[in-house]
Design a protein around this motif. Structure first.
Motif, PDB file in Angstrom:
ATOM      1  N   UNK A  71       0.948  -1.273  -0.183  1.00 14.42           N
ATOM      2  CA  UNK A  71       0.001   0.045  -0.070  1.00 14.42           C
ATOM      3  C   UNK A  71       1.112   1.413  -0.100  1.00 14.42           C
ATOM      4  N   UNK A  72       1.941   1.346   0.711  1.00 12.19           N
ATOM      5  CA  UNK A  72       2.813   2.232   0.848  1.00 12.19           C
ATOM      6  C   UNK A  72       3.492   2.549  -0.420  1.00 12.19           C
ATOM      7  N   UNK A  73       3.836   1.525  -1.110  1.00  6.25           N
ATOM      8  CA  UNK A  73       4.306   1.647  -2.388  1.00  6.25           C
ATOM      9  C   UNK A  73       3.312   2.200  -3.484  1.00  6.25           C
ATOM     10  N   UNK A  74       2.239   1.672  -3.424  1.00  7.83           N
ATOM     11  CA  UNK A  74       1.135   2.282  -4.456  1.00  7.83           C
ATOM     12  C   UNK A  74       0.990   3.577  -4.011  1.00  7.83           C
ATOM     13  N   UNK A  75       0.755   3.935  -2.847  1.00  6.95           N
ATOM     14  CA  UNK A  75       0.834   5.432  -2.216  1.00  6.95           C
ATOM     15  C   UNK A  75       1.823   6.461  -2.930  1.00  6.95           C
ATOM     16  N   UNK A  76       3.099   6.124  -2.893  1.00  2.98           N
ATOM     17  CA  UNK A  76       4.338   6.815  -3.707  1.00  2.98           C
ATOM     18  C   UNK A  76       4.008   6.953  -5.171  1.00  2.98           C
ATOM     19  N   UNK A  77       3.478   5.685  -5.623  1.00  2.00           N
ATOM     20  CA  UNK A  77       3.291   5.885  -7.160  1.00  2.00           C
ATOM     21  C   UNK A  77       2.197   6.595  -7.657  1.00  2.00           C
ATOM     22  N   UNK A  78       1.118   6.770  -6.729  1.00  2.00           N
ATOM     23  CA  UNK A  78      -0.120   7.658  -7.051  1.00  2.00           C
ATOM     24  C   UNK A  78       0.483   9.000  -7.028  1.00  2.00           C
ATOM     25  N   UNK A  79       1.052   9.505  -6.139  1.00  2.00           N
ATOM     26  CA  UNK A  79       1.485  10.957  -5.969  1.00  2.00           C
ATOM     27  C   UNK A  79       2.227  11.435  -7.002  1.00  2.00           C
ATOM     28  N   UNK A  80       2.663  10.500  -8.055  1.00  2.00           N
ATOM     29  CA  UNK A  80       3.265  11.252  -9.304  1.00  2.00           C
ATOM     30  C   UNK A  80       2.264  11.047 -10.328  1.00  2.00           C
ATOM     31  N   UNK A  81       1.110  10.653 -10.210  1.00  2.00           N
ATOM     32  CA  UNK A  81       0.284  10.405 -11.420  1.00  2.00           C
ATOM     33  C   UNK A  81      -0.454  11.685 -11.724  1.00  2.00           C
ATOM     34  N   UNK A  82      -0.431  11.893 -12.993  1.00  2.00           N
ATOM     35  CA  UNK A  82      -1.165  12.921 -14.007  1.00  2.00           C
ATOM     36  C   UNK A  82      -2.599  12.631 -14.210  1.00  2.00           C
ATOM     37  N   UNK A  83      -2.700  11.279 -14.488  1.00  2.00           N
ATOM     38  CA  UNK A  83      -3.857  10.837 -14.750  1.00  2.00           C
ATOM     39  C   UNK A  83      -3.969   9.380 -14.223  1.00  2.00           C
ATOM     40  N   UNK A  84      -5.082   9.158 -13.704  1.00  2.00           N
ATOM     41  CA  UNK A  84      -5.510   7.607 -12.775  1.00  2.00           C
ATOM     42  C   UNK A  84      -6.516   7.083 -13.713  1.00  2.00           C
ATOM     43  N   UNK A  85      -6.233   5.685 -14.286  1.00  2.00           N
ATOM     44  CA  UNK A  85      -7.075   5.014 -15.181  1.00  2.00           C
ATOM     45  C   UNK A  85      -7.298   3.668 -14.277  1.00  2.00           C
ATOM     46  N   UNK A  86      -8.721   3.307 -14.371  1.00  2.00           N
ATOM     47  CA  UNK A  86      -9.160   2.235 -13.726  1.00  2.00           C
ATOM     48  C   UNK A  86      -9.611   1.235 -14.922  1.00  2.00           C
ATOM     49  N   UNK A  87      -9.526   0.000 -14.914  1.00  2.00           N
ATOM     50  CA  UNK A  87      -9.744  -0.944 -15.864  1.00  2.00           C
ATOM     51  C   UNK A  87     -10.482  -2.228 -15.172  1.00  2.00           C
ATOM     52  N   UNK A  88     -11.552  -2.604 -15.216  1.00  2.00           N
ATOM     53  CA  UNK A  88     -12.078  -3.562 -14.431  1.00  2.00           C
ATOM     54  C   UNK A  88     -13.446  -3.951 -14.962  1.00  2.00           C
ATOM     55  N   UNK A  89     -13.924  -5.295 -14.785  1.00  2.00           N
ATOM     56  CA  UNK A  89     -15.022  -5.820 -15.352  1.00  2.00           C
ATOM     57  C   UNK A  89     -16.326  -5.475 -14.287  1.00  2.00           C
ATOM     58  N   UNK A  90     -17.511  -5.387 -14.702  1.00  2.00           N
ATOM     59  CA  UNK A  90     -18.605  -5.210 -13.614  1.00  2.00           C
ATOM     60  C   UNK A  90     -19.069  -6.744 -13.447  1.00  2.00           C
TER      61      UNK A  90
END
Length: 196
Positions: free
Chosen positions: A66-85
């Motif tokens: 989770x900490x790793x994901x946090x650090x990577x999200x801080x650098x994002x200009x665009x956040x994109x989710x892909x998943x099935x419903x």
């Protein structure tokens, strides 16, 4: 620009994987740097433990992933989710990502006046959600009520204070022709090749 893709589908032959490939090609053509968070390949645990919840309340994380994901999200200009419903809503792993990763102190904070939330991912310019489903779109809209729009767009990101949020939904995926699915993928690649 830097796009963080949060991807959730366990089957490599899924249409979601084809979408991931087309979107990634388009983004690369438009000069985006891509950071893929493949929740299934990363074996992300969606369950919130009591220790996680205590850390959540204290605006910190104790899980190194989770900490790793946090650090990577801080650098994002665009956040994109892909998943099935599945069963009209996102898979459990995507929901767990929202619960455990998009946490206070990182994605948002409480307004100092005590009402509402303020966004904290200061680099983030836009959020895109791409989904697939086998149900017809009109049935999902009229009978179910577009739960993804209510949950992901309104309840999560708009509540946190993020303004530029969009949803692309592919419906009746198993029922449409192969040619139509291919056309959707081509259109996605073209759309994201012009993305800025």
């Amino acid at each position: 620009m830097r796009t963080v893709i949060v991807f959730n589908h366990p089957y490599e032959g899924s249409y979601c994987n084809a979408i991931l490939e087309s979107v990634s090609k388009g983004l690369q053509e438009s000069g985006h740097e891509i950071d893929l968070m493949h929740l299934d390949n990363d074996a992300f645990n969606p369950a919130m433990s009591s220790a996680d919840l205590k850390a959540f309340i204290e605006h910190r994380a104790i899980d190194p992933q989770v900490t790793d994901y946090h650090e990577r999200l801080k650098k994002a200009d665009h956040l994109l989710f892909i998943f099935p419903i599945w069963w009209d809503i996102m898979p459990a792993t995507t929901k767990g990502f929202i619960d455990r990763v998009l946490s206070p102190g990182l994605a948002y904070d409480h307004h100092p006046r005590g009402f509402g939330l303020i966004p904290l991912l200061n680099n983030l310019k836009r959020v895109t959600v791409i989904t697939t489903m086998n149900k017809p779109g009109i049935m999902y809209s009229l009978l179910i009520g577009n739960l993804i729009k209510k949950v992901m767009i309104k309840s999560v990101f708009k509540t946190m204070g993020y303004k530029n949020v969009s949803w692309i939904n592919f419906t009746s995926v198993k029922r449409v022709s192969h040619e139509k699915r291919v056309k959707w993928l081509t259109n996605l690649e073209n759309r994201f090749s012009k993305f800025n």
